[in-house]
Design a protein around this motif. Structure first.
Motif, PDB file in Angstrom:
ATOM      1  N   ALA A  16       0.816  -1.218   0.000  1.00 14.22           N
ATOM      2  CA  ALA A  16       0.000   0.000   0.000  1.00 14.22           C
ATOM      3  C   ALA A  16       0.848   1.266   0.000  1.00 14.22           C
ATOM      4  N   LEU A  17       2.153   1.153   0.277  1.00 14.28           N
ATOM      5  CA  LEU A  17       3.009   2.347   0.254  1.00 14.28           C
ATOM      6  C   LEU A  17       3.119   2.959  -1.143  1.00 14.28           C
ATOM      7  N   HIS A  18       2.863   2.161  -2.177  1.00  7.85           N
ATOM      8  CA  HIS A  18       2.937   2.707  -3.537  1.00  7.85           C
ATOM      9  C   HIS A  18       2.023   3.916  -3.708  1.00  7.85           C
ATOM     10  N   ALA A  19       0.889   3.922  -3.022  1.00  5.56           N
ATOM     11  CA  ALA A  19      -0.069   5.017  -3.154  1.00  5.56           C
ATOM     12  C   ALA A  19       0.465   6.326  -2.580  1.00  5.56           C
ATOM     13  N   ARG A  20       1.472   6.273  -1.740  1.00  5.61           N
ATOM     14  CA  ARG A  20       2.023   7.470  -1.099  1.00  5.61           C
ATOM     15  C   ARG A  20       3.164   8.098  -1.891  1.00  5.61           C
ATOM     16  N   LYS A  21       3.873   7.325  -2.678  1.00  4.77           N
ATOM     17  CA  LYS A  21       5.114   7.763  -3.310  1.00  4.77           C
ATOM     18  C   LYS A  21       4.890   8.903  -4.287  1.00  4.77           C
ATOM     19  N   MET A  22       5.634   9.986  -4.046  1.00  2.99           N
ATOM     20  CA  MET A  22       5.615  11.148  -4.934  1.00  2.99           C
ATOM     21  C   MET A  22       7.059  11.525  -5.266  1.00  2.99           C
ATOM     22  N   THR A  23       7.218  12.361  -6.268  1.00  2.00           N
ATOM     23  CA  THR A  23       8.546  12.843  -6.642  1.00  2.00           C
ATOM     24  C   THR A  23       9.198  13.513  -5.437  1.00  2.00           C
ATOM     25  N   GLY A  24      10.466  13.177  -5.186  1.00  2.00           N
ATOM     26  CA  GLY A  24      11.215  13.762  -4.084  1.00  2.00           C
ATOM     27  C   GLY A  24      11.136  12.975  -2.793  1.00  2.00           C
ATOM     28  N   ASP A  25      10.294  11.948  -2.755  1.00  2.00           N
ATOM     29  CA  ASP A  25      10.181  11.117  -1.560  1.00  2.00           C
ATOM     30  C   ASP A  25      11.314  10.103  -1.505  1.00  2.00           C
ATOM     31  N   PHE A  26      11.598   9.643  -0.306  1.00  2.00           N
ATOM     32  CA  PHE A  26      12.554   8.560  -0.085  1.00  2.00           C
ATOM     33  C   PHE A  26      11.766   7.270   0.106  1.00  2.00           C
ATOM     34  N   LEU A  27      12.242   6.199  -0.504  1.00  2.00           N
ATOM     35  CA  LEU A  27      11.643   4.883  -0.308  1.00  2.00           C
ATOM     36  C   LEU A  27      12.729   3.835  -0.453  1.00  2.00           C
ATOM     37  N   ASP A  28      12.879   3.007   0.581  1.00  2.00           N
ATOM     38  CA  ASP A  28      13.778   1.863   0.446  1.00  2.00           C
ATOM     39  C   ASP A  28      13.058   0.628   0.948  1.00  2.00           C
ATOM     40  N   CYS A  29      13.605  -0.528   0.597  1.00  2.78           N
ATOM     41  CA  CYS A  29      12.965  -1.778   0.988  1.00  2.78           C
ATOM     42  C   CYS A  29      14.026  -2.866   1.077  1.00  2.78           C
ATOM     43  N   TYR A  30      13.953  -3.638   2.152  1.00  2.00           N
ATOM     44  CA  TYR A  30      14.839  -4.770   2.381  1.00  2.00           C
ATOM     45  C   TYR A  30      13.970  -5.987   2.659  1.00  2.00           C
ATOM     46  N   ALA A  31      14.499  -7.169   2.374  1.00  3.29           N
ATOM     47  CA  ALA A  31      13.722  -8.394   2.564  1.00  3.29           C
ATOM     48  C   ALA A  31      14.605  -9.522   3.075  1.00  3.29           C
ATOM     49  N   VAL A  32      13.929 -10.496   3.676  1.00  2.00           N
ATOM     50  CA  VAL A  32      14.581 -11.677   4.200  1.00  2.00           C
ATOM     51  C   VAL A  32      13.594 -12.843   4.083  1.00  2.00           C
ATOM     52  N   ALA A  33      14.113 -14.044   3.948  1.00  2.00           N
ATOM     53  CA  ALA A  33      13.246 -15.227   3.911  1.00  2.00           C
ATOM     54  C   ALA A  33      12.617 -15.435   5.283  1.00  2.00           C
ATOM     55  N   SER A  34      11.294 -15.450   5.321  1.00  2.00           N
ATOM     56  CA  SER A  34      10.561 -15.658   6.570  1.00  2.00           C
ATOM     57  C   SER A  34       9.084 -15.816   6.243  1.00  2.00           C
ATOM     58  N   ASP A  35       8.416 -16.614   7.034  1.00  2.00           N
ATOM     59  CA  ASP A  35       6.973 -16.748   6.864  1.00  2.00           C
ATOM     60  C   ASP A  35       6.217 -16.180   8.063  1.00  2.00           C
ATOM     61  N   LEU A  36       6.892 -15.353   8.874  1.00  2.00           N
ATOM     62  CA  LEU A  36       6.215 -14.738  10.012  1.00  2.00           C
ATOM     63  C   LEU A  36       5.120 -13.789   9.518  1.00  2.00           C
ATOM     64  N   PRO A  37       4.013 -13.697  10.240  1.00  2.00           N
ATOM     65  CA  PRO A  37       2.987 -12.720   9.868  1.00  2.00           C
ATOM     66  C   PRO A  37       3.480 -11.297  10.142  1.00  2.00           C
ATOM     67  N   PRO A  38       2.885 -10.312   9.480  1.00  2.00           N
ATOM     68  CA  PRO A  38       3.375  -8.937   9.601  1.00  2.00           C
ATOM     69  C   PRO A  38       3.448  -8.417  11.034  1.00  2.00           C
ATOM     70  N   ARG A  39       2.438  -8.647  11.844  1.00  2.00           N
ATOM     71  CA  ARG A  39       2.441  -8.113  13.212  1.00  2.00           C
ATOM     72  C   ARG A  39       3.600  -8.708  14.011  1.00  2.00           C
ATOM     73  N   GLN A  40       3.792 -10.014  13.912  1.00  2.00           N
ATOM     74  CA  GLN A  40       4.876 -10.656  14.665  1.00  2.00           C
ATOM     75  C   GLN A  40       6.234 -10.140  14.186  1.00  2.00           C
ATOM     76  N   ALA A  41       6.405 -10.012  12.881  1.00  2.00           N
ATOM     77  CA  ALA A  41       7.665  -9.481  12.348  1.00  2.00           C
ATOM     78  C   ALA A  41       7.861  -8.032  12.788  1.00  2.00           C
ATOM     79  N   ALA A  42       6.794  -7.233  12.765  1.00  2.00           N
ATOM     80  CA  ALA A  42       6.896  -5.823  13.168  1.00  2.00           C
ATOM     81  C   ALA A  42       7.277  -5.697  14.640  1.00  2.00           C
ATOM     82  N   GLU A  43       6.788  -6.587  15.477  1.00  2.00           N
ATOM     83  CA  GLU A  43       7.152  -6.550  16.896  1.00  2.00           C
ATOM     84  C   GLU A  43       8.639  -6.838  17.090  1.00  2.00           C
TER      85      GLU A  43
END
Length: 159
Positions: A16-43
């Motif tokens: 859903a972050l794609h909807a926010r991106k505008m010219t001049g914004d910063f966006l980075d993304c990193y990933a790792v192999a995991s099947d944890l649900p988002p809330r558990q990973a965020a904690e």
């Protein structure tokens, strides 16, 4: 913990972050192999190790004279110190707006991968200067956070 398991990726199309991106914004993304649900990973991601907590304390000390927000806004749902903006089975988005910039983090879990994306919309030169100053620390903290997610994932083999 092996940071080598963490890789930089493009923001997944389903975020859903794609909807926010505008010219001049910063966006980075990193990933790792995991099947944890988002809330558990965020904690795990927001459970900063001592050295990162020290950096946050230093940030508080250095930014207080400039009037930057040092405490998150009140919220019914938080993960770590960040108010949760939205949550689905695949993605949790948290963050808030401040006088110098708006930021959100996305924790997305799909296809055996957890990704951590950071979007920042600077409002002014102070926001751009702040972003430039914290960038090396941001990258280190984000990569470390995902390495901890990988370590907490059952069945993952330490590389």
């Amino acid at each position: 913990m092996r940071l080598s398991r963490v890789r930089a990726i493009d923001l997944p199309n389903s975020s859903a972050l794609h909807a926010r991106k505008m010219t001049g914004d910063f966006l980075d993304c990193y990933a790792v192999a995991s099947d944890l649900p988002p809330r558990q990973a965020a904690e795990i991601i927001t459970d900063f190790p001592g050295w990162a907590q020290g950096l946050v304390a230093l940030r508080r000390l250095l930014t207080t004279p400039f009037g930057l927000r040092n405490d998150p806004p009140e919220a019914d749902d938080i993960v770590g110190i960040f108010p949760v903006e939205s949550e689905t089975e695949q993605e949790l988005i948290a963050g808030f707006d401040d006088s110098h910039l708006n930021f959100r983090v996305s924790v997305l879990s799909e296809h055996g991968q957890v990704s951590l994306a950071t979007w920042v919309h600077p409002h002014n030169i102070a926001g751009r200067a702040y972003l430039a100053a914290i960038m090396p620390f941001h990258i280190l903290i984000a990569r470390n956070a995902l390495a901890r997610v990988a370590d907490a994932t059952p069945g993952q083999i330490a590389a």
